[in-house]
Design a protein around this motif. Structure first.
Motif, PDB file in Angstrom:
ATOM      1  N   ASP A 128     -27.122 -48.650  49.091  1.00 18.40           N
ATOM      2  CA  ASP A 128     -27.793 -49.724  48.905  1.00 18.40           C
ATOM      3  C   ASP A 128     -28.424 -49.856  47.310  1.00 18.40           C
ATOM      4  N   GLY A 129     -27.867 -50.658  46.553  1.00 16.44           N
ATOM      5  CA  GLY A 129     -28.229 -50.853  45.125  1.00 16.44           C
ATOM      6  C   GLY A 129     -29.802 -51.234  45.064  1.00 16.44           C
ATOM      7  N   GLU A 134     -32.975 -41.508  45.758  1.00 15.44           N
ATOM      8  CA  GLU A 134     -33.685 -40.700  44.848  1.00 15.44           C
ATOM      9  C   GLU A 134     -33.173 -39.792  43.990  1.00 15.44           C
ATOM     10  N   GLU A 135     -32.013 -39.162  44.382  1.00 13.36           N
ATOM     11  CA  GLU A 135     -31.091 -38.294  43.499  1.00 13.36           C
ATOM     12  C   GLU A 135     -30.395 -39.183  42.157  1.00 13.36           C
ATOM     13  N   GLN A 153     -39.380 -53.924  44.820  1.00 14.09           N
ATOM     14  CA  GLN A 153     -40.059 -53.110  44.093  1.00 14.09           C
ATOM     15  C   GLN A 153     -39.504 -51.579  43.685  1.00 14.09           C
ATOM     16  N   ALA A 154     -38.576 -51.116  45.016  1.00 11.11           N
ATOM     17  CA  ALA A 154     -37.973 -49.816  44.836  1.00 11.11           C
ATOM     18  C   ALA A 154     -37.039 -49.820  43.694  1.00 11.11           C
ATOM     19  N   LEU A 155     -36.496 -51.078  43.289  1.00  9.97           N
ATOM     20  CA  LEU A 155     -35.630 -51.019  42.174  1.00  9.97           C
ATOM     21  C   LEU A 155     -36.259 -51.105  40.767  1.00  9.97           C
TER      22      LEU A 155
END
Length: 209
Positions: A128-129, A134-135, A153-155
């Motif tokens: 999921d882009g 995390e890696e 926000q994660a992006l």
């Protein structure tokens, strides 16, 4: 002759960035298009892909790439699709490209095309882009190949200081080019008046296909 007409057509549509035009001249779009549509690959139109997805029109990709600027930088691409934009990012001089695709079929086909054409330096992952694993780490540039209702926000959090994200944001007037810069005091967003014909980006990993 066909390639020259293709580039001239992009210039006529307002694409002026010499580096982007040069990359589009050298990366054969027809090699990434489905076989049934290869005769249309040098036209400025979107083309159908498997899984109900589309291959974005060249002028739209060019507009986003011109706003991104990638030479020597680490780039995350959200939505691999055919792999055409991935190849353009490498041709433009990106130091590293990590491309994430939610459909296994598209990721597999893109990986095969990129390898066959000498673009094996790109990493193509099934993920999921909108919420990169995390890696994957952090990036200097992020290219979002789709229209977002809002920016995850994660992006945005994956941008390095001074980094930039480019994509399309849904507005009442339709999708518009959006650029996010990661500054010292937090993200800075600019929604430009440039319209982009980009399909909505669906978050999450596809359960099938």
């Amino acid at each position: 002759m066909e390639t020259a007409a293709f580039v001239l057509g992009l210039r006529a549509r307002g694409v002026r960035d010499a580096a982007v035009l040069g990359a589009m001249e050298r990366v054969p779009r027809e090699a990434f298009a489905p076989l049934a549509f290869r005769d249309l690959a040098r036209r400025d139109i979107a083309l159908p892909l498997p899984c109900g997805q589309t291959m974005t029109a060249p002028s739209v990709i060019a507009t986003m790439l011109a706003a991104l600027t990638v030479p020597g930088l680490r780039v995350l691409e959200v939505g691999t699709g055919s792999g055409y934009a991935t190849a353009l990012l490498l041709r433009l001089g990106a130091a590293e490209v990590v491309s994430l695709e939610r459909y296994a079929t598209l990721a597999r086909n893109a990986r095969s095309r990129l390898d066959a054409l000498g673009f094996g330096a790109a990493t193509v992952g099934l993920a999921d882009g909108c919420a990169p694993p995390e890696e994957a780490g952090t990036f200097d540039r992020i290219l979002v190949n789709g229209t977002l209702r809002d920016l995850p926000q994660a992006l945005v959090a994956r941008l390095n200081p001074g980094g930039r994200l480019v994509g399309a944001l849904a507005t009442p007037a339709g999708p518009r080019l959006v650029a996010i810069a990661q500054e010292a005091d937090g993200p800075w967003r600019q929604v430009r008046e440039t319209p982009l014909r980009l399909a909505p980006l669906t978050p999450g990993l596809a359960a099938v296909l």
